[in-house]
Design an enzyme around this catalytic site. Sequence first.
Site, PDB file in Angstrom:
ATOM      1  N   ASN A 180       0.879  -1.316   0.012  1.00 32.64           N
ATOM      2  CA  ASN A 180       0.045  -0.012   0.193  1.00 32.64           C
ATOM      3  C   ASN A 180       0.827   1.234   0.157  1.00 32.64           C
ATOM      4  O   ASN A 180       0.785   2.291   0.601  1.00 32.64           O
ATOM      5  CB  ASN A 180      -0.821  -0.321   1.267  1.00 32.64           C
ATOM      6  CG  ASN A 180      -2.088   1.011   1.184  1.00 32.64           C
ATOM      7  OD1 ASN A 180      -2.666   1.319   0.069  1.00 32.64           O
ATOM      8  ND2 ASN A 180      -2.330   1.630   2.304  1.00 32.64           N
TER       9      ASN A 180
ATOM     10  N   SER B  88      -4.759   2.642  17.455  1.00 32.51           N
ATOM     11  CA  SER B  88      -5.696   3.463  17.144  1.00 32.51           C
ATOM     12  C   SER B  88      -6.783   3.713  18.012  1.00 32.51           C
ATOM     13  O   SER B  88      -7.057   3.019  18.847  1.00 32.51           O
ATOM     14  CB  SER B  88      -6.359   2.776  15.904  1.00 32.51           C
ATOM     15  OG  SER B  88      -7.446   3.387  15.534  1.00 32.51           O
TER      16      SER B  88
ATOM     17  N   TYR C 272     -10.610  -4.971  11.734  1.00 30.79           N
ATOM     18  CA  TYR C 272      -9.467  -4.335  11.765  1.00 30.79           C
ATOM     19  C   TYR C 272      -9.239  -3.661  13.354  1.00 30.79           C
ATOM     20  O   TYR C 272      -7.855  -3.934  13.718  1.00 30.79           O
ATOM     21  CB  TYR C 272      -9.782  -2.799  10.981  1.00 30.79           C
ATOM     22  CG  TYR C 272      -8.697  -1.895  11.308  1.00 30.79           C
ATOM     23  CD1 TYR C 272      -7.276  -2.037  11.010  1.00 30.79           C
ATOM     24  CD2 TYR C 272      -9.056  -0.668  12.035  1.00 30.79           C
ATOM     25  CE1 TYR C 272      -6.407  -0.989  11.360  1.00 30.79           C
ATOM     26  CE2 TYR C 272      -7.932   0.359  12.334  1.00 30.79           C
ATOM     27  CZ  TYR C 272      -6.818   0.113  11.911  1.00 30.79           C
ATOM     28  OH  TYR C 272      -5.836   1.074  12.221  1.00 30.79           O
TER      29      TYR C 272
ATOM     30  N   LYS D 231      -6.036  -4.710  16.204  1.00 30.81           N
ATOM     31  CA  LYS D 231      -5.254  -3.896  17.063  1.00 30.81           C
ATOM     32  C   LYS D 231      -5.465  -4.281  18.399  1.00 30.81           C
ATOM     33  O   LYS D 231      -4.487  -4.017  19.048  1.00 30.81           O
ATOM     34  CB  LYS D 231      -5.921  -2.303  16.741  1.00 30.81           C
ATOM     35  CG  LYS D 231      -5.727  -1.805  15.465  1.00 30.81           C
ATOM     36  CD  LYS D 231      -4.033  -1.587  15.117  1.00 30.81           C
ATOM     37  CE  LYS D 231      -3.765  -0.859  13.910  1.00 30.81           C
ATOM     38  NZ  LYS D 231      -2.200  -1.243  13.452  1.00 30.81           N
TER      39      LYS D 231
END
Length: 345
Positions: A34, A123, A147, A151
């Site tokens: 990415n 995050s 996601y 984390k």
Amino acid sequence: MILVTGGAGYIASHTCIELLQAGYEVLAIDNLSNASKESLQRVQKITGKKLTFIKGDIRNEQLMAETFQQYNIAAVIHFAGLKAVGESCAMPLEYYDNNINSTLVLTQAMQAANCKKLVFSSSATVYGNPEKLPLTEDMPLSATNPYGRSKLIIEEILRDLPIADAIKQTNPPWSVALLRYFNPVGAHQSGLIGEDPSDTPNNLMPFITQTAIGRREKLAIFGDDYDTVDGTGVRDYIHVVDLALGHVKAVEKLLSAGGIEGVQAYNLGTGTGISVLEMLNAFAKTNKVKVPYEIVPRRAGDIAACYADVSRAKKELNWQATRQLEDMVKDSWHWQSKNPKGYKN
Ligand code: NAD
Ligand code: UD1
């Protein structure tokens, strides 16, 4: 030398600049899934300093073992991972494999090399749907998508490491900073590096800049009926250069005599909530550009408001964000208007 995983990415490339400027040697590893290598060429151009780059996947055990044998690595900043919430719901196994496996391979290689100082890119998503604002690091954690769960699981895995050190009385013990980013925006003031999403952006700022440059027709504002200042969602946007400087402070702390005991989480935000309309108006006014928009229904999974209590990072890392909303919108636009097609120019 500092190892930076996912080193060519958006936040990592800005962090490489600040590390080089602070006098650290940098080794960046990225599989370029990415990112473009061009970002690191530009990091070298901006700083006038060289860094070492390895193109590779950090899930490759042999590569990681050899890397720790070959280089004298004092600490690691672990940015590498997949980060799109919607995609993670459609491809959970890829997300668990890339995010969690990479962390397992990395930490095993670190442990084998006795390099146990780590900064991890976490995050604000780990706070789930907040019950109270501002968010402090000890508030309850939860995940609403794969996601976020990746984390959260990584944070928990890392928390087990100093516990094992205590049982086995190993020295040196693990020392880990979990940096919980709020909403990174902006770009380096040179306009040479910035955020360059490969697909349709999910996040607000790249959507605004791509609309302003004419790559998209209009911005869809997801809901104006939240219980916020003007009904649109409120977030804690932080300039990516401030965020990058937070990593340098975390590394300094890890390498200092006092260090970080065990695993410690730090919110990296400004502490101020900004609504979507406030952001849009600041962007249009500061940059003197029009951004067409329409109000559409709320996006599934969105929360009304989210902002940080940043006192722990201030007290323990001696860090606080100094860049203002005007800097964020100005630098985002500078990058986008200088690089209409991102790194593909
Ligand atoms: P990014 O996609 O620009 O950077 C991630 C980098 O990791 C990319 O360059 C990618 O090519 C690389 N990568 C992915 N998997 C890899 C692997 N297995 N081996 C080697 N390289 C790999 O994303 P970013 O916005 O700079 O985010 C960096 C980190 O910060 C991520 O872990 C992300 O989850 C976290 N984070 C980002 C935000 C945000 O809004 N940008 C917010 C909170 C947390
Ligand atoms: C998203 C991620 C979160 C991640 C964070 C930082 C989701 C559900 N969550 O959160 O896990 O930690 O980014 O990377 O994706 N908005 C619009 N129109 C748009 C885009 C966004 O109105 O086209 C609004 C959103 O409703 C929100 C605000 O802008 O109120 C910010 O959105 P975004 O940039 O996606 O960040 P988060 O929702 O905070």
